[in-house]
Write a protein that holds these residues in place. Structure first.
Motif, PDB file in Angstrom:
ATOM      1  N   VAL A 128       0.855  -1.191   0.000  1.00 35.27           N
ATOM      2  CA  VAL A 128       0.000   0.000   0.000  1.00 35.27           C
ATOM      3  C   VAL A 128       0.888   1.238   0.000  1.00 35.27           C
ATOM      4  O   VAL A 128       1.866   1.319   0.750  1.00 35.27           O
ATOM      5  N   SER A 129       0.567   2.200  -0.843  1.00 28.90           N
ATOM      6  CA  SER A 129       1.390   3.403  -0.953  1.00 28.90           C
ATOM      7  C   SER A 129       0.947   4.506   0.003  1.00 28.90           C
ATOM      8  O   SER A 129       1.763   5.355   0.394  1.00 28.90           O
ATOM      9  N   ALA A 130      -0.333   4.516   0.389  1.00 32.68           N
ATOM     10  CA  ALA A 130      -0.824   5.530   1.317  1.00 32.68           C
ATOM     11  C   ALA A 130      -2.143   5.074   1.924  1.00 32.68           C
ATOM     12  O   ALA A 130      -2.904   4.323   1.304  1.00 32.68           O
ATOM     13  N   VAL A 131      -2.408   5.538   3.144  1.00 36.84           N
ATOM     14  CA  VAL A 131      -3.711   5.371   3.786  1.00 36.84           C
ATOM     15  C   VAL A 131      -4.163   6.765   4.190  1.00 36.84           C
ATOM     16  O   VAL A 131      -3.443   7.476   4.907  1.00 36.84           O
ATOM     17  N   ASN A 186       3.813   5.535   2.647  1.00 40.11           N
ATOM     18  CA  ASN A 186       4.852   4.529   2.535  1.00 40.11           C
ATOM     19  C   ASN A 186       6.111   5.237   2.037  1.00 40.11           C
ATOM     20  O   ASN A 186       6.153   5.717   0.904  1.00 40.11           O
ATOM     21  N   VAL A 187       7.138   5.324   2.874  1.00 35.98           N
ATOM     22  CA  VAL A 187       8.323   6.119   2.544  1.00 35.98           C
ATOM     23  C   VAL A 187       9.051   5.563   1.327  1.00 35.98           C
ATOM     24  O   VAL A 187       9.556   6.329   0.497  1.00 35.98           O
ATOM     25  N   ASP A 193       8.860   6.728  -6.297  1.00 37.02           N
ATOM     26  CA  ASP A 193       7.820   6.741  -7.336  1.00 37.02           C
ATOM     27  C   ASP A 193       7.099   8.083  -7.333  1.00 37.02           C
ATOM     28  O   ASP A 193       6.425   8.435  -6.370  1.00 37.02           O
ATOM     29  N   GLY A 194       7.241   8.822  -8.429  1.00 35.55           N
ATOM     30  CA  GLY A 194       6.548  10.104  -8.552  1.00 35.55           C
ATOM     31  C   GLY A 194       5.419  10.052  -9.556  1.00 35.55           C
ATOM     32  O   GLY A 194       5.026  11.078 -10.105  1.00 35.55           O
ATOM     33  N   THR A 195       4.894   8.846  -9.805  1.00 31.84           N
ATOM     34  CA  THR A 195       3.886   8.683 -10.862  1.00 31.84           C
ATOM     35  C   THR A 195       2.525   8.308 -10.288  1.00 31.84           C
ATOM     36  O   THR A 195       1.746   7.628 -10.931  1.00 31.84           O
ATOM     37  N   GLY A 196       2.237   8.740  -9.074  1.00 31.94           N
ATOM     38  CA  GLY A 196       0.973   8.401  -8.448  1.00 31.94           C
ATOM     39  C   GLY A 196      -0.182   9.224  -8.965  1.00 31.94           C
ATOM     40  O   GLY A 196      -0.056  10.023  -9.904  1.00 31.94           O
ATOM     41  N   GLN A 197      -1.329   9.040  -8.334  1.00 29.42           N
ATOM     42  CA  GLN A 197      -2.559   9.720  -8.753  1.00 29.42           C
ATOM     43  C   GLN A 197      -2.450  11.229  -8.553  1.00 29.42           C
ATOM     44  O   GLN A 197      -2.051  11.699  -7.487  1.00 29.42           O
ATOM     45  N   ALA A 198      -2.798  11.975  -9.591  1.00 30.53           N
ATOM     46  CA  ALA A 198      -2.831  13.430  -9.489  1.00 30.53           C
ATOM     47  C   ALA A 198      -3.995  13.860  -8.588  1.00 30.53           C
ATOM     48  O   ALA A 198      -5.003  13.153  -8.485  1.00 30.53           O
ATOM     49  N   PHE A 202       2.612  12.006  -4.888  1.00 32.21           N
ATOM     50  CA  PHE A 202       3.500  11.383  -3.899  1.00 32.21           C
ATOM     51  C   PHE A 202       2.788  10.311  -3.078  1.00 32.21           C
ATOM     52  O   PHE A 202       3.431   9.533  -2.373  1.00 32.21           O
ATOM     53  N   MET A 203       1.461  10.246  -3.168  1.00 34.33           N
ATOM     54  CA  MET A 203       0.714   9.204  -2.459  1.00 34.33           C
ATOM     55  C   MET A 203       0.698   7.876  -3.195  1.00 34.33           C
ATOM     56  O   MET A 203       0.201   6.874  -2.659  1.00 34.33           O
ATOM     57  N   GLY A 204       1.238   7.863  -4.408  1.00 33.09           N
ATOM     58  CA  GLY A 204       1.280   6.616  -5.159  1.00 33.09           C
ATOM     59  C   GLY A 204      -0.056   6.242  -5.774  1.00 33.09           C
ATOM     60  O   GLY A 204      -0.964   7.081  -5.899  1.00 33.09           O
ATOM     61  N   ASN A 205      -0.197   4.980  -6.123  1.00 38.91           N
ATOM     62  CA  ASN A 205      -1.397   4.507  -6.816  1.00 38.91           C
ATOM     63  C   ASN A 205      -2.210   3.479  -6.039  1.00 38.91           C
ATOM     64  O   ASN A 205      -3.336   3.175  -6.416  1.00 38.91           O
ATOM     65  N   LYS A 206      -1.640   2.936  -4.963  1.00 39.84           N
ATOM     66  CA  LYS A 206      -2.382   1.966  -4.163  1.00 39.84           C
ATOM     67  C   LYS A 206      -2.747   2.641  -2.836  1.00 39.84           C
ATOM     68  O   LYS A 206      -2.047   2.490  -1.830  1.00 39.84           O
ATOM     69  N   ILE A 207      -3.847   3.373  -2.871  1.00 38.39           N
ATOM     70  CA  ILE A 207      -4.251   4.213  -1.743  1.00 38.39           C
ATOM     71  C   ILE A 207      -5.482   3.610  -1.074  1.00 38.39           C
ATOM     72  O   ILE A 207      -6.492   3.361  -1.738  1.00 38.39           O
TER      73      ILE A 207
END
Length: 237
Positions: A128-131, A186-187, A193-198, A202-207
């Protein structure tokens, strides 16, 4: 697995000194800072700011100071740059965490159990990239939004929509908004990875979402009254 809290707030804001304004005898930042400090999942606490008053108020609560450069504290500055700057300081101290809880100093709607539960959600799955806490708000659904045309008329903000759209908000798909009270990041993903959801790439894609009832960002004097009511209903200390 190491979890660190980063309290963020800048001095240059439209509501002067908003992060340290008094609400029920405490500075605004006291409430998110206290929630982050009480959580049993956290072992280190930092505060990033360009403002000495903010840093001193956080220091009294056990938050180590990270002096934010002036160029990262402008109204046009991106939040992610101050986060990356803080992580750079932590790395220099050989204290880089696996999980970073970013607390926003101008939002009192934070509970320690929310922080704890969100961190546990990430620890259960480090892919998971962010919660992030979210709240439902169909009143401001993108399917109800309008944009302004060059000729001064309005058109649908969401383009290429087909089929009938109900005027009743209850009939629309559930719409969630980020609460902007805190983010669990997730540090490893954040640094690689700078290609997360606009727009918060920085939150990534698995939020993962953590649903709460409401969120109060303090930007005006009216928001102070709302924050006071929330604290009186939800805060026990």
């Amino acid at each position: 697995m190491k979890t660190t809290v980063l309290l963020t707030g800048r001095g240059n804001s439209t509501l002067r000194d908003k992060n340290i304004l008094d609400v029920l005898g405490k500075p605004i930042l006291y409430y998110p800072a206290k929630a982050g400090h009480v959580s049993k999942e956290v072992t280190d606490w930092y505060c990033s700011s360009d403002d000495e008053k903010i840093l001193n108020a956080a220091l009294e609560m056990g938050y180590k100071s990270i002096v934010r450069p002036a160029e990262l504290a402008l109204p046009t500055s991106q939040h992610v740059d101050s986060i990356l700057h803080a992580l750079g300081i932590m790395k220099q101290e050989n204290n880089l965490p696996d999980i970073l809880v970013v607390l926003l100093a101008n939002n009192v709607t934070v509970k320690s159990e929310w922080v704890t539960e969100c961190v546990k959600m990430m620890k259960n799955d480090m892919t998971v990239s962010a919660v992030v806490p979210v709240y439902q708000d169909n009143d401001h659904h993108p399917l109800r939004a309008k944009s302004l045309n060059n000729d001064g008329t309005l058109s649908m903000y969401e383009k290429n929509i087909t089929g009938e759209i109900s005027t009743n908000r209850q009939d629309l798909p559930i719409c969630y908004f980020l609460s902007h009270n805190f983010w669990v990041l997730n540090v490893k993903t954040l640094l690689s990875d700078g290609t997360g959801q606009a727009p918060w790439s920085f939150m990534g894609n698995k939020i993962l979402p953590y649903e709460i009832a409401e969120s109060i960002d303090i930007h005006s004097r009216i928001d102070l009254h709302l924050a006071k009511e929330w604290i009186m209903e939800n805060y026990t200390d």
